[in-house]
Design an enzyme around this catalytic site. Structure first.
Site, PDB file in Angstrom:
ATOM      1  N   ARG A 183      12.363  -4.836  13.583  1.00 24.14           N
ATOM      2  CA  ARG A 183      13.547  -3.672  14.243  1.00 24.14           C
ATOM      3  C   ARG A 183      14.061  -4.240  15.276  1.00 24.14           C
ATOM      4  NH1 ARG A 183      10.440   1.192  15.033  1.00 24.14           N
ATOM      5  NH2 ARG A 183       8.951  -0.201  15.492  1.00 24.14           N
ATOM      6  N   ARG A 244      -1.103  -3.768   6.583  1.00 26.70           N
ATOM      7  CA  ARG A 244      -1.850  -2.537   5.921  1.00 26.70           C
ATOM      8  C   ARG A 244      -0.874  -2.041   4.497  1.00 26.70           C
ATOM      9  NH1 ARG A 244      -5.112  -1.999  10.245  1.00 26.70           N
ATOM     10  NH2 ARG A 244      -5.191  -0.001  11.173  1.00 26.70           N
ATOM     11  N   GLU A 273      -7.238   1.393  -0.036  1.00 30.72           N
ATOM     12  CA  GLU A 273      -8.066   1.221  -0.138  1.00 30.72           C
ATOM     13  C   GLU A 273      -8.938   2.052   0.889  1.00 30.72           C
ATOM     14  OE1 GLU A 273      -6.880  -1.976   2.798  1.00 30.72           O
ATOM     15  OE2 GLU A 273      -7.970  -0.688   4.211  1.00 30.72           O
ATOM     16  N   HIS A 291     -10.097  -6.277   3.876  1.00 26.88           N
ATOM     17  CA  HIS A 291      -9.644  -5.683   5.679  1.00 26.88           C
ATOM     18  C   HIS A 291     -11.068  -6.009   6.659  1.00 26.88           C
ATOM     19  CE1 HIS A 291      -7.749  -2.175   7.757  1.00 26.88           C
ATOM     20  NE2 HIS A 291      -7.234  -2.941   8.248  1.00 26.88           N
ATOM     21  N   ILE A 292     -10.842  -7.443   6.872  1.00 22.46           N
ATOM     22  CA  ILE A 292     -11.527  -8.452   7.132  1.00 22.46           C
ATOM     23  C   ILE A 292     -10.737  -8.632   8.522  1.00 22.46           C
ATOM     24  CG2 ILE A 292     -14.021  -7.849   5.826  1.00 22.46           C
ATOM     25  CD1 ILE A 292     -13.026 -10.571   5.092  1.00 22.46           C
TER      26      ILE A 292
HETATM   27  C1  8YV Z   1     -10.113  -2.778  12.023  1.00 29.13           C
HETATM   28  C2  8YV Z   1      -6.867  -2.879  11.650  1.00 29.13           C
HETATM   29  O1  8YV Z   1     -11.327  -3.439  11.211  1.00 29.13           O
HETATM   30  O2  8YV Z   1      -6.671  -3.182  13.776  1.00 29.13           O
HETATM   31  C3  8YV Z   1      -6.706  -2.703  13.150  1.00 29.13           C
HETATM   32  O3  8YV Z   1      -5.689  -1.766  12.905  1.00 29.13           O
HETATM   33  O4  8YV Z   1      -6.404  -2.634  10.464  1.00 29.13           O
HETATM   34  C4  8YV Z   1      -9.039  -3.328  11.814  1.00 29.13           C
HETATM   35  O5  8YV Z   1      -9.130  -4.045  12.706  1.00 29.13           O
HETATM   36  C5  8YV Z   1      -9.490  -1.252  10.865  1.00 29.13           C
HETATM   37  O6  8YV Z   1      -8.652  -0.253  10.952  1.00 29.13           O
HETATM   38  C6  8YV Z   1     -11.206  -0.109  11.506  1.00 29.13           C
HETATM   39  O7  8YV Z   1     -11.025   0.510  12.745  1.00 29.13           O
END
Ligand code: 8YV
Length: 333
Positions: A183, A244, A273, A291-292
């Site tokens: 943006r 996301r 998810e 999501h790791i």
């Molecule tokens: C987390 C993430 O593991 O920090 C973030 O925004 O997506 C990840 O690092 C997840 O959100 C769990 O809290």
């Protein structure tokens, strides 16, 4: 211990490092969740009763109703840099401070984004499944031939701290040409430091050999990569999403991968998810991880400690280290 001293009550909504819970117990009456039960909204609301603070993770949705049912709440500390699980305007209206965990995860997450992009480009998951299935019986000139990463054009959508970390890796480590869309354009000096050039979104889609998504989720960003955007990408391109779920239309992506309208994808986040669109499970040319991206032992511990530090600071009369809405609270907690 002096039992006459008032100790605020704090909820730890998910299982976290025992040593971090122990730190919190030095200051608070802690209601923790070592069994790691996933609280639904009603249960989260109920568990928050009487709590001055909460330690949450990205899956714990805190909205106006949850806050209204808990007027004693003063701070919710998210163990995540993303905070789309918080209704921030509702936090402001309720006078509740929200905090996140920026910076401590930047390099670890950038490492992972780069690794996922490389795995997609060089077909690592696909070829590993082939080998494990016992199908490797000969060398072949075109066996799992993928696309090069070095020297290619790296496109980054969302150029915050993690995006800049990926840009640096690409430009300095792999001789990539880096283009980005955001943006707001970065200051020239920052662009120069990460060797990146701002382009409009259409140019980014058209020119990137490897497109990496690192933008925060917001309703405006919902499905910002859908069928129309995928159609603008090169058929040889890869798409990596460490941002996301919901930013990509996963159903449209599954179709594009199946029909080879793009070459491959690397996905760490998914719409809805931990459920994953069945179409994605069905196509070979996608690397899927649960999501790791921030999950190195050291970084997850640093994130948990930062969330705890925020709770300890605020509830013992200090100032939050990484506030999201300080100065915007409409009602004093
Ligand atoms: C987390 C993430 O593991 O920090 C973030 O925004 O997506 C990840 O690092 C997840 O959100 C769990 O809290």
């Amino acid at each position: 211990m002096n039992t006459n001293t008032f100790r605020p009550a704090v909820l730890v909504a998910r299982a976290v490092f025992p040593e971090v819970v122990a730190r919190l117990r030095q200051h608070f009456d802690v209601d923790d969740n070592p069994e790691d039960i996933i609280y639904n909204k009603a249960e989260l609301t109920r568990r928050l009763h009487g709590k001055a603070g909460a330690f949450t993770t990205g899956g714990d949705r805190v909205d106006a109703e949850v806050l209204a049912a808990n007027p004693q709440l003063r701070i919710v500390a998210n163990m995540a840099v993303g905070y789309n699980n918080f209704d921030l305007p509702a936090f402001n209206a309720a006078g509740v401070l929200a905090t996140n965990t920026p910076d401590v995860l930047t390099e670890t997450t950038a490492d992972f984004g780069f690794a996922l992009m490389m795995a997609a480009a060089r077909r690592m998951a696909e070829s590993e499944h082939f080998l494990r299935a016992g199908r490797w019986d000969r060398w072949a000139y075109d066996m799992f031939a993928g696309s090069d990463v070095h020297g290619a054009t790296l496109g980054i959508l969302g150029m915050g701290r993690i995006g800049q970390g990926i840009a640096k890796r690409g430009a300095l480590g792999f001789g990539m040409k880096v283009i980005y869309h955001n943006r707001s354009r970065l200051p020239e000096a920052t662009e120069a430091a990460v060797n990146a050039r701002w382009v409009d979104k259409a140019t980014l889609l058209k020119e990137a050999d490897h497109l990496v998504l690192v933008l925060p989720y917001s309703p405006e960003n919902h499905h910002c990569i859908a069928a129309a955007e995928l159609a603008q990408m090169k058929p040889t391109a890869t798409l990596t999403n460490i941002a996301r779920g919901g930013i990509v239309d996963d159903a449209a992506l599954a179709v594009a991968l199946r029909e080879r309208r793009i070459a491959a994808a690397g996905l760490d986040v998914f719409e809805g998810e931990p459920a994953v669109h069945p179409g994605l499970l069905d196509v070979p040319n996608v690397v899927l991880t649960p999501h790791i991206a921030s999950s190195s032992v050291a970084t997850r511990l640093a994130m948990a400690n930062l969330a705890a530090d925020n709770l300890i600071a605020v509830l013992t009369g200090g100032t939050a280290l990484t506030p999201l809405n300080a100065g915007q609270l409409q009602r004093r907690a």
